[in-house]
Write a protein that holds these residues in place. Structure first.
Motif, PDB file in Angstrom:
ATOM      1  N   ILE A  44      81.546  50.489  44.685  1.00 29.87           N
ATOM      2  CA  ILE A  44      81.903  49.295  45.471  1.00 29.87           C
ATOM      3  C   ILE A  44      83.236  48.691  45.024  1.00 29.87           C
ATOM      4  O   ILE A  44      83.638  47.647  45.534  1.00 29.87           O
ATOM      5  CB  ILE A  44      80.790  48.222  45.414  1.00 29.87           C
TER       6      ILE A  44
ATOM      7  N   LEU B 275      83.061  43.529  47.268  1.00 26.55           N
ATOM      8  CA  LEU B 275      81.606  43.433  47.403  1.00 26.55           C
ATOM      9  C   LEU B 275      80.904  43.033  46.104  1.00 26.55           C
ATOM     10  O   LEU B 275      79.719  42.719  46.094  1.00 26.55           O
ATOM     11  CB  LEU B 275      81.031  44.788  47.861  1.00 26.55           C
ATOM     12  N   ALA B 276      81.642  43.081  44.972  1.00 25.75           N
ATOM     13  CA  ALA B 276      80.987  42.834  43.682  1.00 25.75           C
ATOM     14  C   ALA B 276      80.562  41.381  43.539  1.00 25.75           C
ATOM     15  O   ALA B 276      81.316  40.461  43.872  1.00 25.75           O
ATOM     16  CB  ALA B 276      81.946  43.195  42.547  1.00 25.75           C
ATOM     17  N   ASN B 277      79.361  41.180  43.038  1.00 24.23           N
ATOM     18  CA  ASN B 277      78.893  39.825  42.726  1.00 24.23           C
ATOM     19  C   ASN B 277      79.520  39.406  41.388  1.00 24.23           C
ATOM     20  O   ASN B 277      79.261  40.028  40.359  1.00 24.23           O
ATOM     21  CB  ASN B 277      77.366  39.830  42.629  1.00 24.23           C
TER      22      ASN B 277
ATOM     23  N   HIS C 290      76.330  44.716  33.936  1.00 21.20           N
ATOM     24  CA  HIS C 290      76.627  45.827  34.845  1.00 21.20           C
ATOM     25  C   HIS C 290      77.846  46.627  34.406  1.00 21.20           C
ATOM     26  O   HIS C 290      78.652  46.165  33.592  1.00 21.20           O
ATOM     27  CB  HIS C 290      76.815  45.324  36.282  1.00 21.20           C
ATOM     28  N   GLY C 291      77.967  47.829  34.974  1.00 23.58           N
ATOM     29  CA  GLY C 291      79.107  48.689  34.688  1.00 23.58           C
ATOM     30  C   GLY C 291      80.217  48.499  35.705  1.00 23.58           C
ATOM     31  O   GLY C 291      80.278  47.481  36.405  1.00 23.58           O
ATOM     32  N   SER C 292      81.090  49.494  35.802  1.00 27.65           N
ATOM     33  CA  SER C 292      82.282  49.356  36.637  1.00 27.65           C
ATOM     34  C   SER C 292      82.011  49.598  38.119  1.00 27.65           C
ATOM     35  O   SER C 292      82.877  49.363  38.947  1.00 27.65           O
ATOM     36  CB  SER C 292      83.350  50.334  36.140  1.00 27.65           C
ATOM     37  N   ALA C 293      80.792  50.042  38.437  1.00 24.82           N
ATOM     38  CA  ALA C 293      80.356  50.223  39.830  1.00 24.82           C
ATOM     39  C   ALA C 293      81.438  50.813  40.730  1.00 24.82           C
ATOM     40  O   ALA C 293      81.883  50.174  41.688  1.00 24.82           O
ATOM     41  CB  ALA C 293      79.846  48.892  40.403  1.00 24.82           C
TER      42      ALA C 293
ATOM     43  N   ILE D 107      71.222  43.036  38.889  1.00 22.87           N
ATOM     44  CA  ILE D 107      72.350  43.359  38.031  1.00 22.87           C
ATOM     45  C   ILE D 107      73.554  42.435  38.265  1.00 22.87           C
ATOM     46  O   ILE D 107      74.372  42.234  37.380  1.00 22.87           O
ATOM     47  CB  ILE D 107      72.735  44.857  38.249  1.00 22.87           C
ATOM     48  N   GLY D 108      73.641  41.864  39.438  1.00 26.71           N
ATOM     49  CA  GLY D 108      74.780  40.982  39.748  1.00 26.71           C
ATOM     50  C   GLY D 108      74.721  39.653  39.017  1.00 26.71           C
ATOM     51  O   GLY D 108      75.679  38.880  39.033  1.00 26.71           O
TER      52      GLY D 108
ATOM     53  N   VAL E 257      83.955  48.753  31.612  1.00 26.73           N
ATOM     54  CA  VAL E 257      84.819  49.902  31.321  1.00 26.73           C
ATOM     55  C   VAL E 257      84.083  51.200  31.623  1.00 26.73           C
ATOM     56  O   VAL E 257      82.871  51.298  31.447  1.00 26.73           O
ATOM     57  CB  VAL E 257      85.322  49.898  29.854  1.00 26.73           C
TER      58      VAL E 257
ATOM     59  N   ILE F 182      85.036  47.398  39.268  1.00 31.57           N
ATOM     60  CA  ILE F 182      84.894  45.985  39.656  1.00 31.57           C
ATOM     61  C   ILE F 182      85.206  45.035  38.491  1.00 31.57           C
ATOM     62  O   ILE F 182      85.238  43.818  38.695  1.00 31.57           O
ATOM     63  CB  ILE F 182      83.475  45.678  40.206  1.00 31.57           C
TER      64      ILE F 182
HETATM   65  P1  ATP Z   1      77.457  52.131  33.702  1.00 31.49           P
HETATM   66  O1  ATP Z   1      76.962  53.425  33.119  1.00 31.49           O
HETATM   67  O2  ATP Z   1      78.856  51.817  33.347  1.00 31.49           O
HETATM   68  O3  ATP Z   1      76.522  50.993  33.495  1.00 31.49           O
HETATM   69  P2  ATP Z   1      76.427  52.643  36.327  1.00 31.49           P
HETATM   70  O4  ATP Z   1      77.059  53.236  37.540  1.00 31.49           O
HETATM   71  O5  ATP Z   1      75.242  53.297  35.724  1.00 31.49           O
HETATM   72  O6  ATP Z   1      77.559  52.407  35.256  1.00 31.49           O
HETATM   73  P3  ATP Z   1      76.757  50.056  37.322  1.00 31.49           P
HETATM   74  O7  ATP Z   1      78.206  50.274  37.291  1.00 31.49           O
HETATM   75  O8  ATP Z   1      76.237  48.802  36.750  1.00 31.49           O
HETATM   76  O9  ATP Z   1      75.959  51.206  36.635  1.00 31.49           O
HETATM   77  O10 ATP Z   1      76.328  50.150  38.834  1.00 31.49           O
HETATM   78  C1  ATP Z   1      75.044  50.442  39.310  1.00 31.49           C
HETATM   79  C2  ATP Z   1      74.985  50.019  40.772  1.00 31.49           C
HETATM   80  O11 ATP Z   1      74.724  48.622  40.843  1.00 31.49           O
HETATM   81  C3  ATP Z   1      76.310  50.258  41.457  1.00 31.49           C
HETATM   82  O12 ATP Z   1      76.232  51.418  42.203  1.00 31.49           O
HETATM   83  C4  ATP Z   1      76.528  49.044  42.318  1.00 31.49           C
HETATM   84  O13 ATP Z   1      76.225  49.317  43.662  1.00 31.49           O
HETATM   85  C5  ATP Z   1      75.572  47.996  41.780  1.00 31.49           C
HETATM   86  N1  ATP Z   1      76.275  46.911  41.092  1.00 31.49           N
HETATM   87  C6  ATP Z   1      76.648  46.883  39.783  1.00 31.49           C
HETATM   88  N2  ATP Z   1      77.261  45.724  39.499  1.00 31.49           N
HETATM   89  C7  ATP Z   1      77.285  45.011  40.638  1.00 31.49           C
HETATM   90  C8  ATP Z   1      77.799  43.706  40.987  1.00 31.49           C
HETATM   91  N3  ATP Z   1      78.415  42.899  40.100  1.00 31.49           N
HETATM   92  N4  ATP Z   1      77.652  43.301  42.255  1.00 31.49           N
HETATM   93  C9  ATP Z   1      77.046  44.074  43.160  1.00 31.49           C
HETATM   94  N5  ATP Z   1      76.542  45.303  42.896  1.00 31.49           N
HETATM   95  C10 ATP Z   1      76.657  45.767  41.662  1.00 31.49           C
END
Ligand code: ATP
Length: 340
Positions: A277, A282-284, A271-274, A249-250, A78, A21
């Motif tokens: 989604i 869907l990303a905020n 947040h990470g690359s999620a 997290i959004g 990333v 995302i």
């Molecule tokens: P990382 O280790 O890179 O942080 P991760 O998978 O542990 O990766 P995120 O990528 O932040 O963590 O995602 C965690 C969950 O939060 C995702 O499964 C996603 O559904 C949700 N999420 C993360 N960012 C967003 C966003 N901007 N908008 C909506 N949902 C999000």
């Protein structure tokens, strides 16, 4: 635009959209700040998990040197599931933080009732410095050590930044978070340094919390906090908790700052690359937009930053987490700019 008299400055921004995302939310962030009047020029850098999978590049020294020429770096996210853990985190994020000396990791939080507080996490030392190793790896007698590196200079400069920031806040209050009762060496260094620097800031009230107690206070009584300063590992965990109590997290934005401005600072959503989604709209994008707000503030564009922040606040109701997609939220933020 910024500058003295008629002189204006175009801010040169290095953009790392990254993976998942990341590019989706960064594109919204750039649109919004441009619509708000930010005078920026951007250059895209193709870095992240997908780039690594393609040609093995994480963050080479030439690219790092190129990045040094910019006024700021805006990063989406990333990392991809196909890349083993640690490759991108250490090779890109930590390498940038260490090489560009981004020693302040700043994360502001706003609670549903409007109370705001900021966590300052030390960003270049502690358990993340990479000290340690394996002995007898792969045997039943395997040993792994992971040291925590704490220098007087490293603790002092981030603590000093905390006092300076607290001085600009309404209550002028700074809390040190550590675990001095168990981590008696590093904790002692941090606490002594904190107390010595505090003497220079008699106008700033101080407190100390063990990190476990701070976790309870975050949930039960976060109003006690205005500015917190803490080490790298405690800050990493505490700021995820901060995100969880303040809209999720959004919405969580962060700045990796070089306050001495000897190299560009880096701004990124927490947040990470999620990947679950990604590509679905869907990303905020709010966390990315608010990270761009932190960037504008650091670049001296306070007025433009305030307009974008107000538009984000208007768009996102803390009472109901919006079950809508990237485009709808982007539109709502743009509408807030027009209304303002
Ligand atoms: P990382 O280790 O890179 O942080 P991760 O998978 O542990 O990766 P995120 O990528 O932040 O963590 O995602 C965690 C969950 O939060 C995702 O499964 C996603 O559904 C949700 N999420 C993360 N960012 C967003 C966003 N901007 N908008 C909506 N949902 C999000």
């Amino acid at each position: 635009m910024s500058g003295k008299g008629n002189e204006t400055v175009t801010h040169r921004i290095a953009v790392i959209g990254g993976d998942g995302i990341g590019p989706e939310v960064i594109s919204v962030a750039l649109d919004v700040i441009t619509a708000a009047g930010a005078d920026i020029s951007t250059t895209d850098f193709d870095l992240g998990g997908q780039r690594y999978l393609r040609d093995g590049t994480v963050l080479d020294d030439d690219t790092l040197d190129e990045l040094r020429a910019y006024d700021a770096i805006l990063l989406g996210a990333v990392g991809t599931p196909e890349v083993p853990p640690g490759v991108i985190e250490r090779g890109l994020l930590l390498k940038a933080r260490f090489s560009l000396d981004l020693y302040v990791n700043l994360r502001p939080f706003t609670l549903p009732d409007g109370h705001s507080f900021t966590v300052i996490r030390e960003n270049t030392e502690g358990a993340y410095a990479g000290e340690g190793g394996f002995l007898r790896k792969g045997t039943p007698h395997e040993i792994a050590t992971q040291g925590s590196v704490n220098t007087r200079m490293g603790a002092e400069r981030v603590i000093r930044y905390g006092f300076e920031l607290a001085r600009q806040r309404e209550r002028r209050h700074l809390t040190l978070v550590h675990k001095t009762n168990v981590l008696t060496f590093s904790g002692d260094l941090w606490e002594r340094t904190f107390n010595e620097v505090a003497v220079e800031y008699p106008d700033v009230g101080t407190a100390y919390n063990h990190v476990d107690a701070a976790c309870i206070h975050f949930v039960e009584d976060p109003h006690r906090y205005e500015v917190i300063v803490t080490d790298n590992l405690f800050g990493d965990i505490l700021t995820d908790l901060g995100g969880a109590i303040s809209g999720g997290i959004g919405l969580a934005a962060s700045a990796n700052l070089n306050p001495d401005r000897t190299s560009p600072s880096l701004f990124e959503p927490v947040h990470g690359s999620a990947p679950d989604i990604a590509g679905q709209g869907l990303a905020n994008p709010t966390a990315a937009v608010l990270s761009a707000v932190l960037m504008l503030e650091f670049l001296g564009e306070a007025e433009c930053a305030a307009r974008v922040r107000a538009a984000c606040e208007a768009a996102v109701s803390h009472d109901e987490v919006p079950d809508i997609g990237t485009d709808e939220i982007a539109k709502a933020i743009h509408a807030g700019l027009t209304d303002g």
